[in-house]
Design a protein around this motif. Structure first.
Motif, PDB file in Angstrom:
ATOM      1  N   ASP A  33      -2.491  -8.302  16.211  1.00  0.00           N
ATOM      2  CA  ASP A  33      -2.997  -6.996  15.794  1.00  0.00           C
ATOM      3  C   ASP A  33      -2.496  -6.702  14.385  1.00  0.00           C
ATOM      4  O   ASP A  33      -1.585  -5.903  14.182  1.00  0.00           O
ATOM      5  CB  ASP A  33      -2.544  -5.911  16.772  1.00  0.00           C
ATOM      6  CG  ASP A  33      -3.110  -4.538  16.408  1.00  0.00           C
ATOM      7  OD1 ASP A  33      -3.993  -4.471  15.521  1.00  0.00           O
ATOM      8  OD2 ASP A  33      -2.662  -3.537  17.005  1.00  0.00           O
ATOM      9  N   LEU A  34      -3.126  -7.316  13.404  1.00  0.00           N
ATOM     10  CA  LEU A  34      -2.717  -7.095  12.026  1.00  0.00           C
ATOM     11  C   LEU A  34      -3.048  -5.694  11.545  1.00  0.00           C
ATOM     12  O   LEU A  34      -2.402  -5.169  10.643  1.00  0.00           O
ATOM     13  CB  LEU A  34      -3.360  -8.140  11.099  1.00  0.00           C
ATOM     14  CG  LEU A  34      -2.549  -9.414  10.856  1.00  0.00           C
ATOM     15  CD1 LEU A  34      -2.364 -10.188  12.160  1.00  0.00           C
ATOM     16  CD2 LEU A  34      -3.211 -10.298   9.815  1.00  0.00           C
ATOM     17  N   TYR A  35      -4.061  -5.081  12.133  1.00  0.00           N
ATOM     18  CA  TYR A  35      -4.419  -3.727  11.719  1.00  0.00           C
ATOM     19  C   TYR A  35      -3.257  -2.746  11.908  1.00  0.00           C
ATOM     20  O   TYR A  35      -3.183  -1.721  11.226  1.00  0.00           O
ATOM     21  CB  TYR A  35      -5.628  -3.225  12.509  1.00  0.00           C
ATOM     22  CG  TYR A  35      -6.945  -3.826  12.080  1.00  0.00           C
ATOM     23  CD1 TYR A  35      -7.503  -3.527  10.841  1.00  0.00           C
ATOM     24  CD2 TYR A  35      -7.656  -4.681  12.929  1.00  0.00           C
ATOM     25  CE1 TYR A  35      -8.723  -4.065  10.445  1.00  0.00           C
ATOM     26  CE2 TYR A  35      -8.878  -5.213  12.542  1.00  0.00           C
ATOM     27  CZ  TYR A  35      -9.411  -4.909  11.307  1.00  0.00           C
ATOM     28  OH  TYR A  35     -10.613  -5.438  10.915  1.00  0.00           O
ATOM     29  N   ALA A  36      -2.343  -3.065  12.827  1.00  0.00           N
ATOM     30  CA  ALA A  36      -1.206  -2.176  13.084  1.00  0.00           C
ATOM     31  C   ALA A  36      -0.028  -2.438  12.156  1.00  0.00           C
ATOM     32  O   ALA A  36       0.910  -1.638  12.119  1.00  0.00           O
ATOM     33  CB  ALA A  36      -0.747  -2.326  14.534  1.00  0.00           C
ATOM     34  N   HIS A  37      -0.069  -3.530  11.405  1.00  0.00           N
ATOM     35  CA  HIS A  37       1.068  -3.860  10.541  1.00  0.00           C
ATOM     36  C   HIS A  37       1.256  -2.800   9.459  1.00  0.00           C
ATOM     37  O   HIS A  37       0.306  -2.138   9.037  1.00  0.00           O
ATOM     38  CB  HIS A  37       0.858  -5.230   9.900  1.00  0.00           C
ATOM     39  CG  HIS A  37       1.100  -6.361  10.844  1.00  0.00           C
ATOM     40  ND1 HIS A  37       1.497  -7.614  10.434  1.00  0.00           N
ATOM     41  CD2 HIS A  37       1.014  -6.444  12.197  1.00  0.00           C
ATOM     42  CE1 HIS A  37       1.633  -8.405  11.482  1.00  0.00           C
ATOM     43  NE2 HIS A  37       1.337  -7.713  12.560  1.00  0.00           N
ATOM     44  N   ALA A  38       2.501  -2.671   9.012  1.00  0.00           N
ATOM     45  CA  ALA A  38       2.872  -1.677   7.998  1.00  0.00           C
ATOM     46  C   ALA A  38       2.392  -0.284   8.408  1.00  0.00           C
ATOM     47  O   ALA A  38       1.924   0.505   7.589  1.00  0.00           O
ATOM     48  CB  ALA A  38       2.316  -2.057   6.623  1.00  0.00           C
ATOM     49  N   GLU A  39       2.532   0.001   9.699  1.00  0.00           N
ATOM     50  CA  GLU A  39       2.149   1.301  10.259  1.00  0.00           C
ATOM     51  C   GLU A  39       0.682   1.625   9.973  1.00  0.00           C
ATOM     52  O   GLU A  39       0.320   2.779   9.711  1.00  0.00           O
ATOM     53  CB  GLU A  39       3.080   2.404   9.739  1.00  0.00           C
ATOM     54  CG  GLU A  39       4.546   2.176  10.149  1.00  0.00           C
ATOM     55  CD  GLU A  39       5.455   3.288   9.669  1.00  0.00           C
ATOM     56  OE1 GLU A  39       5.039   4.060   8.786  1.00  0.00           O
ATOM     57  OE2 GLU A  39       6.586   3.375  10.192  1.00  0.00           O
ATOM     58  N   GLY A  40      -0.137   0.597  10.042  1.00  0.00           N
ATOM     59  CA  GLY A  40      -1.575   0.812   9.866  1.00  0.00           C
ATOM     60  C   GLY A  40      -1.978   1.159   8.449  1.00  0.00           C
ATOM     61  O   GLY A  40      -2.996   1.832   8.229  1.00  0.00           O
ATOM     62  N   ALA A  41      -1.241   0.645   7.470  1.00  0.00           N
ATOM     63  CA  ALA A  41      -1.497   1.018   6.074  1.00  0.00           C
ATOM     64  C   ALA A  41      -2.892   0.640   5.593  1.00  0.00           C
ATOM     65  O   ALA A  41      -3.443   1.288   4.697  1.00  0.00           O
ATOM     66  CB  ALA A  41      -0.447   0.369   5.168  1.00  0.00           C
ATOM     67  N   ILE A  42      -3.482  -0.394   6.191  1.00  0.00           N
ATOM     68  CA  ILE A  42      -4.814  -0.800   5.733  1.00  0.00           C
ATOM     69  C   ILE A  42      -5.834   0.322   5.896  1.00  0.00           C
ATOM     70  O   ILE A  42      -6.803   0.417   5.126  1.00  0.00           O
ATOM     71  CB  ILE A  42      -5.286  -2.073   6.476  1.00  0.00           C
ATOM     72  CG1 ILE A  42      -6.534  -2.647   5.790  1.00  0.00           C
ATOM     73  CG2 ILE A  42      -5.524  -1.798   7.952  1.00  0.00           C
ATOM     74  CD1 ILE A  42      -6.961  -3.992   6.324  1.00  0.00           C
ATOM     75  N   ILE A 102       0.844  -1.200   0.000  1.00  0.00           N
ATOM     76  CA  ILE A 102       0.000   0.000   0.000  1.00  0.00           C
ATOM     77  C   ILE A 102       0.878   1.249   0.000  1.00  0.00           C
ATOM     78  O   ILE A 102       1.744   1.419   0.855  1.00  0.00           O
ATOM     79  CB  ILE A 102      -0.931   0.007   1.225  1.00  0.00           C
ATOM     80  CG1 ILE A 102      -1.886  -1.197   1.163  1.00  0.00           C
ATOM     81  CG2 ILE A 102      -1.739   1.305   1.277  1.00  0.00           C
ATOM     82  CD1 ILE A 102      -2.731  -1.375   2.415  1.00  0.00           C
ATOM     83  N   ARG A 103       0.643   2.104  -0.978  1.00  0.00           N
ATOM     84  CA  ARG A 103       1.434   3.324  -1.102  1.00  0.00           C
ATOM     85  C   ARG A 103       0.921   4.402  -0.137  1.00  0.00           C
ATOM     86  O   ARG A 103      -0.176   4.273   0.416  1.00  0.00           O
ATOM     87  CB  ARG A 103       1.386   3.805  -2.554  1.00  0.00           C
ATOM     88  CG  ARG A 103       2.061   2.830  -3.505  1.00  0.00           C
ATOM     89  CD  ARG A 103       2.087   3.295  -4.942  1.00  0.00           C
ATOM     90  NE  ARG A 103       0.793   3.227  -5.596  1.00  0.00           N
ATOM     91  CZ  ARG A 103       0.628   3.145  -6.919  1.00  0.00           C
ATOM     92  NH1 ARG A 103       1.693   3.088  -7.718  1.00  0.00           N
ATOM     93  NH2 ARG A 103      -0.580   3.101  -7.448  1.00  0.00           N
TER      94      ARG A 103
END
Length: 365
Positions: free
Chosen positions: A284-293, A244-245
């Motif tokens: 807590d996957l929602y926090a992965h990649a600095e919350g990119a989702i 995610i950009r």
């Protein structure tokens, strides 16, 4: 069906590297974690009892599905964006796949009727139908094309979720549950083999198909209590959110021409479901990649009101639905419970349906 204890899924705070497309090996080994007993994997529907009723449910006989599937794609072969439907190919695709999808849809409907109306007969119906697929080894044989693998994953993933919705009702014997788990795991192995090879050939990156396969394997991993399958599913989440950009877009979905907005929403759906499977298992996957989702969610939902960003990036007018329904926001109810959003809540309340077949029907409640 317990698998040998393996290295735990790598959370975002550990430095990891990939030796294959999706196999994640951590540079930090934690012997205590390896030796510790593993809790049974859980789904977002576990521990949420249903008030059972004697409501009558018509459990009509369904066609038996064979192990093999022969079908092919429906977009024009000369279209690099895979966004222009070929009517002839689409007719052939429907003829070869609609019957397969209908069986899975009937199982999903029975499971949701149990979850919403409490019908014991509906739970029994869903359970017996899943068991029949397991006994027939449905969709666990030869897949004729990439599209066949997609259909296999969509249908079996939806059926696995339907099974998770009804399994606590207790209408399967331990032996029957074992047979279902064995069948699901066998299909999951095929899915992993296909996507591991496919993703490796694409520089380690996958598009929405990979995330849908992840949703399938998350459900299979929980149903079979197989940590390896579940870890594979969790890794597909990171594969997605890491792409995610900063503006919230996914490059592989932005390349889909007039369907770029559609495929951003289509990619978001399994990613949210994967995050919910993670939450059910203390990740807590929602926090992965600095919350990119959250950036992906914001730009995708905004595109339903104003697709200008997508049209500027693609140079093509986007296909925007006139009525927002489950196909666009079926993933949203569990998301807004964690991350309140008045506008998205309004859209949820205005949707005529929130059921999404490939997400296993209605979202977690």
């Amino acid at each position: 069906m317990n698998s040998p204890i393996q290295l735990p899924f790598c959370v975002s705070t550990l430095r990891c590297f990939r030796s294959t497309a999706l196999l994640v090996l951590c540079s930090v080994a934690v012997p205590a974690l390896i030796a510790a007993p593993v809790k049974p994997l859980r789904s977002p529907w576990d521990g949420k009892p249903v008030t059972a009723t004697d409501a009558v449910y018509n459990c009509s006989a369904l066609p038996h599905l064979a192990p093999d599937l022969v079908t092919d794609g429906f977009y024009r072969l000369d279209d690099p964006t895979h966004s222009i439907v070929d009517p002839v190919r689409q007719a052939a695709y429907r003829k070869s796949s609609d019957g397969v999808k209908a069986v899975g849809m009937a199982i999903v409907q029975a499971a949701d009727d149990y979850r919403t109306a409490g019908s014991r007969q509906a739970a029994q119906c869903a359970t017996s139908r899943v068991l029949t697929m397991a006994q027939d080894k449905s969709l666990s044989g030869r897949m004729s094309s990439s599209q066949a693998y997609y259909v296999q994953g969509w249908v079996v993933g939806a059926v696995a979720i339907a099974y998770l919705k009804v399994r606590e009702a207790g209408y399967a014997t331990p032996e029957q549950n074992e047979a279902i788990a064995k069948w699901l795991h066998s299909v999951g192995d095929e899915t992993k083999s296909y996507y591991d090879a496919h993703t490796k050939n694409n520089g380690g990156k996958g598009n929405n198909h990979l995330y849908w396969a992840g949703a399938e394997l998350a459900a299979i991993g929980v149903a079979a209590n197989n940590q390896s399958d579940f870890n594979w599913a969790m890794a597909t989440y990171d594969n997605g959110v890491n792409q995610i950009r900063p503006d919230g877009t996914l490059p592989l979905e932005m390349a889909r021409g007039s369907k770029a907005l559609h495929y951003h929403l289509y990619a978001l759906a399994p990613l949210v479901l994967l995050a919910e499977f993670g939450e059910a298992n203390d990740l807590d996957l929602y926090a992965h990649a600095e919350g990119a989702i959250h950036h992906l969610e914001s730009i995708s939902v905004s595109g339903l009101h104003d697709p200008a960003l997508f049209e500027k990036a693609t140079g093509i007018k986007q296909e925007v639905p006139t009525i927002v329904s489950g196909d666009q926001i079926g993933w949203a109810p569990p998301y807004v419970r964690r991350f309140p959003n008045p506008e998205l809540t309004r859209m949820i309340h205005g949707a005529p349906s929130l059921s999404v077949y490939y997400l296993g029907g209605l979202p977690p409640a």
